[in-house]
Write a protein that holds these residues in place. Structure first.
Motif, PDB file in Angstrom:
ATOM      1  N   ARG A 419       4.180 -15.054   6.199  1.00 51.73           N
ATOM      2  CA  ARG A 419       4.303 -13.744   6.804  1.00 51.73           C
ATOM      3  C   ARG A 419       4.041 -12.629   5.795  1.00 51.73           C
ATOM      4  N   PRO A 420       3.255 -11.591   6.170  1.00 50.48           N
ATOM      5  CA  PRO A 420       3.045 -10.455   5.265  1.00 50.48           C
ATOM      6  C   PRO A 420       4.368  -9.811   4.873  1.00 50.48           C
ATOM      7  N   ARG A 421       4.403  -9.320   3.665  1.00 51.87           N
ATOM      8  CA  ARG A 421       5.600  -8.604   3.224  1.00 51.87           C
ATOM      9  C   ARG A 421       5.636  -7.185   3.767  1.00 51.87           C
ATOM     10  N   HIS A 422       4.449  -6.598   3.957  1.00 52.65           N
ATOM     11  CA  HIS A 422       4.369  -5.219   4.437  1.00 52.65           C
ATOM     12  C   HIS A 422       3.167  -5.087   5.362  1.00 52.65           C
ATOM     13  N   GLY A 423       3.370  -5.147   6.658  1.00 58.06           N
ATOM     14  CA  GLY A 423       2.289  -4.844   7.586  1.00 58.06           C
ATOM     15  C   GLY A 423       1.217  -5.896   7.666  1.00 58.06           C
ATOM     16  N   THR A 424       0.104  -5.667   6.966  1.00 59.97           N
ATOM     17  CA  THR A 424      -1.066  -6.533   7.071  1.00 59.97           C
ATOM     18  C   THR A 424      -1.361  -7.186   5.728  1.00 59.97           C
ATOM     19  N   ALA A 425      -1.584  -8.494   5.779  1.00 60.33           N
ATOM     20  CA  ALA A 425      -2.021  -9.219   4.584  1.00 60.33           C
ATOM     21  C   ALA A 425      -3.462  -9.644   4.775  1.00 60.33           C
ATOM     22  N   TRP A 426      -4.119  -9.931   3.658  1.00 67.81           N
ATOM     23  CA  TRP A 426      -5.525 -10.337   3.676  1.00 67.81           C
ATOM     24  C   TRP A 426      -5.652 -11.690   2.988  1.00 67.81           C
ATOM     25  N   THR A 427      -6.507 -12.552   3.560  1.00 70.42           N
ATOM     26  CA  THR A 427      -6.703 -13.881   2.995  1.00 70.42           C
ATOM     27  C   THR A 427      -8.179 -14.230   3.051  1.00 70.42           C
ATOM     28  N   PRO A 428      -8.706 -14.928   2.054  1.00 69.19           N
ATOM     29  CA  PRO A 428     -10.134 -15.277   2.067  1.00 69.19           C
ATOM     30  C   PRO A 428     -10.433 -16.387   3.049  1.00 69.19           C
ATOM     31  N   GLU A 429     -11.633 -16.345   3.616  1.00 74.68           N
ATOM     32  CA  GLU A 429     -12.111 -17.439   4.444  1.00 74.68           C
ATOM     33  C   GLU A 429     -12.441 -18.619   3.533  1.00 74.68           C
ATOM     34  N   ALA A 430     -12.721 -19.758   4.132  1.00 77.72           N
ATOM     35  CA  ALA A 430     -12.922 -20.978   3.354  1.00 77.72           C
ATOM     36  C   ALA A 430     -14.090 -20.879   2.377  1.00 77.72           C
ATOM     37  N   ASP A 431     -15.108 -20.064   2.712  1.00 82.11           N
ATOM     38  CA  ASP A 431     -16.286 -20.014   1.850  1.00 82.11           C
ATOM     39  C   ASP A 431     -16.253 -18.859   0.856  1.00 82.11           C
ATOM     40  N   GLY A 432     -15.088 -18.235   0.713  1.00 80.52           N
ATOM     41  CA  GLY A 432     -14.951 -17.216  -0.321  1.00 80.52           C
ATOM     42  C   GLY A 432     -15.245 -15.821   0.159  1.00 80.52           C
ATOM     43  N   GLY A 433     -15.622 -14.937  -0.759  1.00 82.27           N
ATOM     44  CA  GLY A 433     -15.897 -13.551  -0.437  1.00 82.27           C
ATOM     45  C   GLY A 433     -15.071 -12.617  -1.296  1.00 82.27           C
ATOM     46  N   THR A 434     -15.099 -11.322  -0.930  1.00 84.38           N
ATOM     47  CA  THR A 434     -14.395 -10.309  -1.707  1.00 84.38           C
ATOM     48  C   THR A 434     -13.627  -9.375  -0.784  1.00 84.38           C
ATOM     49  N   LEU A 435     -12.577  -8.812  -1.322  1.00 86.49           N
ATOM     50  CA  LEU A 435     -11.806  -7.747  -0.689  1.00 86.49           C
ATOM     51  C   LEU A 435     -11.849  -6.577  -1.666  1.00 86.49           C
ATOM     52  N   THR A 436     -12.454  -5.470  -1.258  1.00 85.33           N
ATOM     53  CA  THR A 436     -12.759  -4.377  -2.191  1.00 85.33           C
ATOM     54  C   THR A 436     -12.132  -3.076  -1.696  1.00 85.33           C
ATOM     55  N   THR A 437     -11.594  -2.298  -2.636  1.00 91.28           N
ATOM     56  CA  THR A 437     -11.049  -0.991  -2.274  1.00 91.28           C
ATOM     57  C   THR A 437     -12.192   0.006  -2.050  1.00 91.28           C
ATOM     58  N   ARG A 438     -11.893   1.060  -1.362  1.00 91.28           N
ATOM     59  CA  ARG A 438     -12.824   2.193  -1.308  1.00 91.28           C
ATOM     60  C   ARG A 438     -12.917   2.809  -2.687  1.00 91.28           C
ATOM     61  N   ASP A 439     -13.791   3.788  -2.844  1.00 95.46           N
ATOM     62  CA  ASP A 439     -13.883   4.496  -4.116  1.00 95.46           C
ATOM     63  C   ASP A 439     -12.548   5.155  -4.435  1.00 95.46           C
ATOM     64  N   LEU A 440     -12.140   5.011  -5.681  1.00 96.99           N
ATOM     65  CA  LEU A 440     -10.889   5.611  -6.128  1.00 96.99           C
ATOM     66  C   LEU A 440     -11.179   6.912  -6.868  1.00 96.99           C
ATOM     67  N   PRO A 441     -10.370   7.931  -6.667  1.00 97.45           N
ATOM     68  CA  PRO A 441     -10.607   9.195  -7.382  1.00 97.45           C
ATOM     69  C   PRO A 441     -10.309   9.054  -8.868  1.00 97.45           C
ATOM     70  N   ARG A 442     -11.058   9.774  -9.651  1.00 94.82           N
ATOM     71  CA  ARG A 442     -10.778   9.817 -11.097  1.00 94.82           C
ATOM     72  C   ARG A 442      -9.885  11.018 -11.360  1.00 94.82           C
ATOM     73  N   ARG A 443      -8.603  10.739 -11.577  1.00 95.45           N
ATOM     74  CA  ARG A 443      -7.646  11.836 -11.765  1.00 95.45           C
ATOM     75  C   ARG A 443      -6.814  11.545 -13.011  1.00 95.45           C
ATOM     76  N   GLY A 444      -7.475  11.499 -14.118  1.00 93.90           N
ATOM     77  CA  GLY A 444      -6.792  11.227 -15.375  1.00 93.90           C
ATOM     78  C   GLY A 444      -7.002   9.785 -15.808  1.00 93.90           C
ATOM     79  N   GLU A 445      -6.442   9.459 -16.948  1.00 97.70           N
ATOM     80  CA  GLU A 445      -6.671   8.155 -17.553  1.00 97.70           C
ATOM     81  C   GLU A 445      -5.675   7.101 -17.051  1.00 97.70           C
ATOM     82  N   ARG A 446      -4.513   7.526 -16.590  1.00102.22           N
ATOM     83  CA  ARG A 446      -3.495   6.563 -16.160  1.00102.22           C
ATOM     84  C   ARG A 446      -3.766   6.110 -14.730  1.00102.22           C
ATOM     85  N   GLN A 447      -3.791   4.794 -14.559  1.00105.05           N
ATOM     86  CA  GLN A 447      -4.053   4.238 -13.239  1.00105.05           C
ATOM     87  C   GLN A 447      -3.407   2.851 -13.164  1.00105.05           C
ATOM     88  N   GLN A 448      -2.599   2.634 -12.143  1.00107.56           N
ATOM     89  CA  GLN A 448      -1.899   1.352 -12.012  1.00107.56           C
ATOM     90  C   GLN A 448      -2.108   0.783 -10.614  1.00107.56           C
TER      91      GLN A 448
END
Length: 550
Positions: A419-448
């Motif tokens: 069960r997802p811990r928060h809302g929706t979880a994502w899992t790869p299909e059997a043949d692989g693939g990627t899960l990618t974020t949208r473009d992230l803003p550049r707002r300083g050097e710190r990013q976590q």
């Protein structure tokens, strides 16, 4: 008069029908149990215990397809009985195919009117699953103080202590680290039972005791002889008195009586024996009178499940007890950590993905049999997967059924929820693939980056967390790998001002696991939340990944 445990279970099943029991919490793969169960098997539906029926149905459909001839011209096996149990409820008990199908070694099919269909109560030659019965009666003798695990076998069987076997211990026999050869052709090279047992006692080890893992029938033949020496009883009497009678099993034991022959699944065609049905398939066990430490036990799927549940219960079942809890714990402890890939307790095989499939963990226990039998016990989810086939009918040379073994175990594993811990979880299909974020803003050097991850992957699989600064060159930030923990973990990573992050599934060449799930993705920088995927689902772009709610 003692009431058999199976009758008690059936009676109890009639009482567990109230609406209050209709909705059970999800059967959770991601919430492993600790301690022992306390269940008596009873029939029920997958939904009753929170299992998803779709993976079970898919597994059963594939197991049935294996009874149909393929490109080889023959099926994987003539027939099968599959049993799945979870939390004390038997959710599937399904026969398919034929208990008797062929007339000879060439695979000449009998007319359909002369065949015998598989049934829920078909009795199977368990082959090497018999080793568990021997191990249990041996450990019962241990409870009675008859020996120490590290006693030299020769202390109790002086005839064994020759030709380099003087230091072999009882524990080494139970864990297949004695150095004894895998087998000897007892049935063909020795004329009678005394000479065959003498050959086992006098055999020379292949390697020094404790230096290698080598699965050997001789280990269990010797243990059977030891159990008889300690107890003063024959092995079949020990199995009856210590296992089948306390558990109320009526179809489990050696050398099935003629009255039950019509329920026994046929095995191989052998010269001089014809199609074997009702006597043990293993030639060495047959030559020892059908009762041996390594093979010879017959049983049904239901009765084997009762034994399995007794182990999950810590040795007790429906008022009967075969072992103490501490003894069962000892039997499920890996004593072969020095031999990676060959985890083994005292009698029980552990952590064997080649047949335990996605149920595999360091706690998963079981055994297989050469005739096509499989028992998998998953203490972490309190589940049992049993696949009994007659795959050597009519020939042992028709191939391996290991794919079917994994289909059965995987079906039960996939039916258990993550069960997802928060809302929706994502899992790869059997043949692989990627899960990618949208473009992230550049707002300083710190990013976590933070996210929750559930990881249960084959050792050859992994999910690589990668980041990019320019959208084309990706650098590795973290690797998700491992199996057997069955718990969500929180992952926090420094990104060093990335413009995108992705999770890339790298599939290996192994057998697969329950899978990996990514949930609650957040990116925080010096100005606050740059991405919260739970509030912004479109912030993640799946290619070969899917949203999953279990």
């Amino acid at each position: 008069m003692r009431i058999p445990a199976l009758l008690i279970a059936a009676t109890m099943a009639l009482t567990v029908t109230s609406p209050a029991h209709a909705d059970r919490r999800d059967a959770r793969f991601d919430q492993p149990h600790e301690g022992w169960a306390s269940s008596v098997l009873r029939p029920g539906t997958p939904q009753r215990v929170g299992l998803d029926p779709a993976p079970l149905d898919a597994a059963l459909a594939q197991i049935e397809r294996y009874t149909v001839p393929d490109a080889t011209g023959h099926p994987l096996y003539a027939g099968a009985v599959t049993l799945f149990a979870h939390d004390g409820v038997v959710v599937t008990h399904q026969p398919t195919g034929w208990a008797v199908r062929y007339a000879d070694a060439a695979g000449t099919e009998l007319p359909e009117a002369q065949r015998v269909p598989m049934a829920q109560d078909t009795i199977f030659d368990l082959a090497s699953i018999s080793k568990l019965f021997t191990s249990i009666v041996v450990m019962r003798q241990h409870e009675l103080g008859r020996f120490g695990l590290d006693d030299p076998v020769a202390r109790h069987l002086p005839a064994f202590g020759v030709n380099g076997k003087e230091s072999i211990t009882v524990r080494q026999l139970l864990t297949h680290t004695s150095g004894l050869v895998a087998w000897l052709p007892l049935w063909s090279q020795y004329p009678d039972v005394p000479s065959r047992l003498k050959a086992v006692m006098e055999t020379t080890p292949r390697s020094a005791p404790g230096t290698t893992y080598l699965y050997s029938d001789l280990n269990l033949i010797t243990l059977g002889v030891l159990a008889e020496k300690w107890s003063g009883k024959k092995l079949d009497e020990l199995v009856r008195d210590d296992i089948t009678d306390p558990l109320g099993l009526v179809d489990t034991g050696y050398n099935p009586p003629a009255a039950k022959l019509d329920r026994v699944a046929a095995t191989e065609y052998q010269a001089g024996r014809g199609i074997i049905r009702g006597s043990v398939h293993d030639e060495n066990a047959w030559s020892l009178g059908g009762v041996a430490g390594h093979a010879g036990v017959f049983s049904t799927a239901r009765e084997l499940a009762v034994l399995g549940q007794a182990i999950l219960n810590g040795g007790g079942y429906a008022g009967g007890r075969i072992l103490r809890e501490e003894t069962v714990e000892l039997m499920l402890t890996d004593f072969n950590q020095g031999f990676p890939g060959n985890s083994h307790g005292l009698g029980f095989e552990l952590d064997q993905r080649w047949y335990m499939g996605a149920l595999t963990s360091p706690r998963a226990a079981g055994h297989t049999g050469y005739t096509g039998t499989t028992l998998v016990l998953d203490p972490l989810s309190r589940s049992i997967a049993i696949l009994l086939t007659n795959r050597v009918h009519p020939s042992r040379n028709w191939g391996s059924i290991n794919p079917a073994r994994r289909v059965a175990a995987n079906g039960l594993a996939q039916a258990l929820a993550v069960r997802p811990r928060h809302g929706t979880a994502w899992t790869p299909e059997a043949d692989g693939g990627t899960l990618t974020t949208r473009d992230l803003p550049r707002r300083g050097e710190r990013q976590q980056l933070s996210f929750r991850a559930f990881v249960d992957l084959d050792p050859g699989d992994r999910v690589v967390v990668e980041a990019t600064d320019d959208g084309s060159t990706w650098r590795e930030v973290h690797v998700l790998a491992g199996y057997g923990q069955r718990r969500w973990q929180k992952v926090e990573l420094d990104l060093a001002s990335a413009t995108k992050v992705r999770w890339r599934y790298a599939q290996g060449t192994g057998y697969g696991g329950r899978g990996v799930y990514v949930d609650a993705v957040r990116v925080i920088d010096g100005r606050g939340v740059a991405l919260d995927a739970e509030r912004e689902p479109a912030g993640l772009h799946p290619e070969g990944w899917r949203a999953a709610d279990r």
